[in-house]
Write a protein that holds these residues in place. Structure first.
Motif, PDB file in Angstrom:
ATOM      1  N   UNK A  12       1.139  -1.236  -0.033  1.00 46.36           N
ATOM      2  CA  UNK A  12       0.065   0.087   0.039  1.00 46.36           C
ATOM      3  C   UNK A  12       0.557   1.486   0.221  1.00 46.36           C
ATOM      4  N   UNK A  13       0.938   2.536  -0.961  1.00 52.71           N
ATOM      5  CA  UNK A  13       1.447   3.560  -0.770  1.00 52.71           C
ATOM      6  C   UNK A  13       0.744   5.234  -0.591  1.00 52.71           C
ATOM      7  N   UNK A  14       0.986   5.546  -0.014  1.00 54.38           N
ATOM      8  CA  UNK A  14       0.000   6.913   0.305  1.00 54.38           C
ATOM      9  C   UNK A  14       1.236   7.611   0.126  1.00 54.38           C
ATOM     10  N   UNK A  74      -3.024   4.975  -3.002  1.00 58.52           N
ATOM     11  CA  UNK A  74      -3.777   6.175  -2.089  1.00 58.52           C
ATOM     12  C   UNK A  74      -2.913   7.811  -2.237  1.00 58.52           C
ATOM     13  N   UNK A  75      -3.488   9.081  -2.909  1.00 59.97           N
ATOM     14  CA  UNK A  75      -3.231   9.492  -2.892  1.00 59.97           C
ATOM     15  C   UNK A  75      -4.157  10.856  -2.531  1.00 59.97           C
ATOM     16  N   UNK A  76      -3.639  11.075  -1.564  1.00 57.87           N
ATOM     17  CA  UNK A  76      -4.667  12.310  -0.621  1.00 57.87           C
ATOM     18  C   UNK A  76      -4.071  13.766  -0.474  1.00 57.87           C
ATOM     19  N   UNK A  77      -2.968  14.093  -1.613  1.00 57.52           N
ATOM     20  CA  UNK A  77      -2.374  15.393  -1.699  1.00 57.52           C
ATOM     21  C   UNK A  77      -3.453  15.789  -3.240  1.00 57.52           C
ATOM     22  N   UNK A  78      -3.189  16.764  -2.698  1.00 56.30           N
ATOM     23  CA  UNK A  78      -3.693  18.301  -3.079  1.00 56.30           C
ATOM     24  C   UNK A  78      -2.873  19.637  -4.021  1.00 56.30           C
ATOM     25  N   UNK A 124      -6.065   5.663  -6.443  1.00 53.63           N
ATOM     26  CA  UNK A 124      -7.087   6.243  -6.175  1.00 53.63           C
ATOM     27  C   UNK A 124      -6.540   7.527  -5.226  1.00 53.63           C
ATOM     28  N   UNK A 125      -7.576   8.450  -6.309  1.00 53.23           N
ATOM     29  CA  UNK A 125      -7.029  10.055  -5.094  1.00 53.23           C
ATOM     30  C   UNK A 125      -7.722  10.377  -3.951  1.00 53.23           C
ATOM     31  N   UNK A 126      -7.977  11.147  -4.081  1.00 53.08           N
ATOM     32  CA  UNK A 126      -8.863  11.830  -2.990  1.00 53.08           C
ATOM     33  C   UNK A 126     -10.553  11.748  -2.679  1.00 53.08           C
TER      34      UNK A 126
END
Lengths: 431, 274
Positions: free
Chosen positions: A247-249, A279-283, A300-302
């Motif tokens: 898993x990569x965040x 998982x891409x949480x950054x904007x 999956x992005x935010x």
């Protein structure tokens, strides 16, 4: 006489975390605080609930207005705050509203993450502390135990607990669609940021086996890794560690993507195409959207995660409506019991019950005895009246003596159960 | 209607009920259909076994020689293997693929029902149950691999599409499905190999030669070849996931072709009598 339940408190909606921190009770403080609460005049029973998202004082006493004034003062006094400073963040619920609020809290309908299961355990623990300190009595005992069973009902009948609400839980839910179990999986946190750290923490809490933390500044990676219980890995050697991550965040954004298809493809080959959940949480985004085209990569992005959450919300709305119905029905049941706890009606009911028995038995005896002269009849009748009065004398005086003190509900409850009077006897199912 | 046919039809109905239960279990969050599905399949299996048992007793040899018997026997083994897997690890979504497969196979068996046929004396040997049993066990395991692969592709598509979990939130994870695919591949290949070896030996004892250009035999070698390549790819090149699932489905398509096509066209030794 009047009897009231009042709840005063603050939660994640009414107060910022800075205020909640100030008002929270630490474990060791709860016992002494409960004793001080009980020392207040007019408080018959009391319990304090204190978690990181809420602090609430629930008390039972004779006078609702008095309690509503006492409790905020108590809360402020406990933490050396002025009452006015605190007042803006407090809510007060009385009677039915107080009971409903407690039931909703227990059922995790009032939580920040609705359906999260920890709150019930915390509530049980803190109720036990109140019971141990002798602060809770008949009413709060029943009220809390009822709230526990409401929580169980809500959980088993609506499945609300299973629905992921926060982004982190949505990520975990998706990960479960990819991975069989999480315990043998590694996660990698790329960059730092509150959201990323929260997600990493949640993944670890959900059983993800290990965590690597990579950051452009290694010192920062060390700090974050220490806080989360992970392992810092060097930014420059990412190509060596990336294949180890299931898993990569992606948490930090810069001018450029942190990860692109080429690096991912290399990592995939290295790990023999075992799936990678990214998982891409950054904007703006930290990871090149192109990596989703690679076989075995699920990015999956935010926005995608928000979509997943929205999807859950639709299913959740129905569950929440059902949960509220359950709470409402249970509040009704509890309130029926609570309002039956009054000395005068209890005494009346007691008298009526025994009077009915007396007349019934008298009639039977007289008709069985055949011809009696009026004097004899009177004697028998007088006997029955005296007997009933003598039997009633001690219970009634005891009830009257305890009117308006803390033992009152206990005696009323006992009388109602022993003589099977009305509501109190009809449900015994709690615990 | 003979009691054997009645049993078969009852099994058809039970498999249909299991299909409905499995679909319900996926669509709504309820414990009842989830728990009901394996039970229905279990009862179906018992009734179904009784049907084949009666048929065998009536025919005087294992009832695995005609086309309808073959379809029925394959369904029986598929359900049995699924229940073994389900017992170790409940996979309701897999049941939603296996149950309709079993239903379809038994329904087809009922449709082409021809009753017991006399067996050519040359085929009446102990090799019959051994060869057919092993080969069909292999086929049934591959059918399970096919089911798992089908689910894999659905689940993979859903995850790639990045829409919410929706109705399909209860599908098994990719990892579970891929692992099941691998296990089925290994076991299916072992069984199919043994089945083919026993067939070769049997052919030798019956006709005095190891090889015949029977289309069934040729197709079986083709199927075997595909699965061997797939297993090799998995073990050495690390094939997995979507590619492995696609190949598994392709392999099963060839297998079905060899099973149905050859029998429908009644070609060769296997065609006349399975």
């Amino acid at each position: 006489m009047e009897r009231a339940i009042v709840l005063v408190g603050l939660n994640h909606r009414s107060a910022p975390v800075a205020v909640r921190e100030q008002v929270a009770f630490q474990n060791g403080q709860l016992g002494p605080a409960l004793r001080r609460l009980m020392d207040l005049e007019g408080v018959h029973e009391g319990t304090i609930v204190s978690t990181c998202n809420r602090v609430e004082v629930i008390a039972c006493g004779a006078d609702p207005t008095r309690l509503s004034a006492l409790l905020p003062r108590f809360l402020a006094g406990e933490h050396d705050l002025t009452e006015t400073a605190l007042a803006a963040h407090l809510y007060t619920h009385a009677d039915r509203e107080a009971v409903r609020h407690l039931f909703r809290v227990a059922a995790s309908l009032d939580s920040m993450v609705v359906g999260e299961p920890q709150i019930l355990g915390q509530l049980k623990e803190q109720y036990a502390a109140a019971a141990a300190a002798g602060a809770s009595g008949q009413v709060l005992h029943r009220c809390f135990h009822k709230s526990f069973s409401v929580a169980k009902r809500v959980r088993s009948e609506t499945g609300i607990a299973e629905k992921a609400v926060s982004v982190a839980s949505a990520a975990v839910e998706l990960a479960r669609g990819i991975f069989d179990r999480l315990t043998d999986k590694s996660a990698m946190l790329l960059g730092a940021g509150a959201m990323g750290e929260l997600t990493a923490r949640h993944l670890l809490a959900q059983g993800v086996g290990s965590l690597m933390v990579a950051n452009r500044t290694f010192e920062r990676a060390i700090d974050v890794a220490r806080a989360l219980g992970g392992m810092p890995v060097p930014w420059d050697g990412l190509s060596r560690t990336l294949p180890l991550a299931d898993l990569i965040i992606g948490a930090a954004s810069g001018d450029d993507f942190l990860l692109g298809p080429a690096a991912m493809e290399e990592a995939l080959r290295e790990r023999r195409r075992r799936p990678m959940f990214v998982i891409d949480l950054a904007v703006p985004r930290a990871i090149d959207p192109g990596v989703n085209a690679l076989d075995g990569v699920y990015l999956y992005d935010i926005d995608d995660l928000e979509g997943v959450i929205a999807d859950n919300r639709g299913a959740r709305a129905a569950a929440a409506a059902k949960a509220e119905t359950i709470v409402e029905a249970e509040v009704d049941a509890f309130w029926g019991w609570f309002t039956s706890l009054d000395v005068v009606p209890t005494i009346v009911a007691l008298r009526e019950k025994l009077e009915a028995l007396r007349q019934q038995e008298l009639e039977r005896t007289l008709s069985a005895m055949g011809d009696l002269d009026p004097k004899q009849r009177q004697a028998i009748e007088r006997l029955s009246v005296t007997l009933v009065n003598k039997i009633l004398h001690t219970p009634v005086t005891t009830l009257r003596r305890h009117q308006a003190d803390r033992a009152e509900p206990f005696y009323i409850e006992a009388a109602r159960r022993l003589f099977r009077l009305g509501v109190a006897a009809d449900d015994d199912e709690e615990e | 209607m003979s009691s054997e046919l009645a049993c078969l039809r009852l099994a058809v109905l039970l498999y249909l009920a299991a299909t409905v239960a499995a679909l319900l279990a996926i669509a709504v969050r309820r414990e009842t259909p989830r728990a009901l599905m394996p039970r229905l399949l279990g009862v179906g299996l018992v009734v179904h076994t009784a049907a084949l048992g009666l048929r065998s007793a009536h025919a005087g040899h294992p009832a695995v020689t005609t086309f309808d018997e073959a379809l029925s026997f394959l369904a029986l083994l598929l359900v049995a293997i699924f229940l073994v897997v389900q017992f170790r690890r409940p996979l309701v979504a897999l049941g939603a693929v296996v149950s309709p497969l079993a239903f379809g196979l038994t329904l087809a068996a009922d449709a082409v029902y021809a009753g017991a046929q006399p067996l050519p004396p040359v085929l009446d040997s102990l090799w019959l149950p051994v060869h057919v049993g092993l080969a069909f066990l292999g086929d049934a395991v591959f059918a399970l691999a096919f089911s798992a692969s089908l689910l894999y592709l659905v689940q993979e598509r859903r995850l790639k599409a990045r829409r919410g979990p929706g109705l399909l939130r209860h599908l098994p994870s990719l990892e579970t499905l891929d692992r099941l695919n691998y296990a089925c591949l290994v076991w299916g290949l072992i069984l199919l190999t043994l089945g083919m070896v026993s067939g070769i030996i049997w052919a030798h004892t019956a006709w005095g030669r190891f090889w015949s250009s029977d289309p069934k035999v040729l197709f079986s070698f083709l199927t075997w070849g595909i699965y061997v390549v797939l297993l090799q790819g998995r073990m050495i090149a690390g094939w997995r996931g979507r590619w492995a699932a696609t190949l598994t489905i392709a392999g099963f398509a060839v297998l079905v072709l060899s099973l149905v096509g050859v029998n429908v066209l009644a070609l060769g030794n296997h065609g006349k009598a399975f």
